[in-house]
Design an enzyme around this catalytic site. Sequence first.
Site, mmCIF file in Angstrom:
data_model
loop_
_atom_site.group_PDB
_atom_site.id
_atom_site.type_symbol
_atom_site.label_atom_id
_atom_site.label_comp_id
_atom_site.label_asym_id
_atom_site.label_seq_id
_atom_site.Cartn_x
_atom_site.Cartn_y
_atom_site.Cartn_z
ATOM 1 N N ALA A 187 51.358 39.640 36.404
ATOM 2 C CA ALA A 187 52.203 40.825 36.435
ATOM 3 C C ALA A 187 52.809 40.882 37.839
ATOM 4 C CB ALA A 187 51.366 42.057 36.150
ATOM 5 N N GLY A 204 48.358 38.232 34.306
ATOM 6 C CA GLY A 204 49.121 38.561 33.108
ATOM 7 C C GLY A 204 49.699 37.335 32.415
ATOM 8 N N GLU A 206 46.933 36.078 30.337
ATOM 9 C CA GLU A 206 46.777 37.041 29.238
ATOM 10 C C GLU A 206 47.880 36.885 28.197
ATOM 11 O OE1 GLU A 206 46.489 40.135 32.288
ATOM 12 O OE2 GLU A 206 44.757 40.913 31.218
ATOM 13 N N GLU A 242 42.708 38.962 39.286
ATOM 14 C CA GLU A 242 42.941 40.391 39.545
ATOM 15 C C GLU A 242 41.939 41.043 40.488
ATOM 16 O OE1 GLU A 242 43.220 38.985 36.552
ATOM 17 O OE2 GLU A 242 44.955 39.795 35.487
#
Length: 258
Positions: free
Chosen positions: A64, A109, A112, A132
Amino acid sequence: MYEHLKIEERGMVAIMTISAPKSLNALNSTILKEIGEYLDEFDTHRFRCLIVTGDGEKSFVAGADISEMATLGPQQGEHFGKTGAEVFRQIETLPCPVIAAVNGFALGGGCELAMACDIRICSDNARFGQPEVGLGIIPGFSGTVRLARLVGMGMAKQLIFTGKNIKADEALRIGLVNAVVPQAELMDKAMELANQICANAPLAVSAAKLCINTEYDMEAEEAIAFENQAFGMCFSTEDQKNGMQAFLTKGKCEFQGK
Ligand code: CO8
């Protein structure tokens, strides 16, 4: 037209390339919104498979967008996580199979996103990880949900708690990806898989995807009943009639998705 998505159509296969080269294809709100819009409009009658990849030779998706997250408060953080999780769930529940062609970094992300796809293959330069906790957050696009389901609780905890990246061969060893190929062959391999899927009865493939996803969270009895129902439904399709007839007459069936 999208700002950060390149869409290509090859026969019955659609290819969605995430493109934000300056940030190694990191996912910001605009990209998440565009992916959501693309999936909302996705023509499941026309396309039998979707391939998701990243632009360039270095990165699939490097996570992200940290610059967008840096100043968020708890409610905004939750909202951002929810937005990503919803878009990834759209991928997971898309009626046709989705293949992640991981062409480099798949971090945070990005990992993911790959995990929300049905099948993952990667190039030999790919790196996977959930870094993260090194940023003071946890995987927020459903990584704590999907990683353990894919590679088991122990390995998922190790990857998430250490935040360490792993190379392609290790991702293959733990079952995070199905195949590793030289980068130059990645899209050919993805297309080969996609075309194998496209040659089969699309309603049956779609029913199989729904069954596998849904039954995973069910008790065995309930899961078996769910499969029974879906199996029965297949016999209401022309594809089942034509597919079996073609087998019996030693012909080849061109499935119509009806
Ligand atoms: N966000 C924003 N920008 C990024 C990101 C990112 N995730 N990753 C890379 N970039 C940018 C860099 O800042 C750099 O920009 P600039 O040229 O302006 O300095 C550019 O991309 C190139 O990156 P590097 O110079 O760092 O390239 P390197 O080859 O040296 O390193 C790495 C490549 C290893 C991929 C490195 O860029 C890196 O570690 N990136 C961050 C990876 C990461 O931590 N990802 C996880 C992010 S957190 C996350 O994904 C949480 C998901 C759930 C969200 C829930 C919301 C609440």
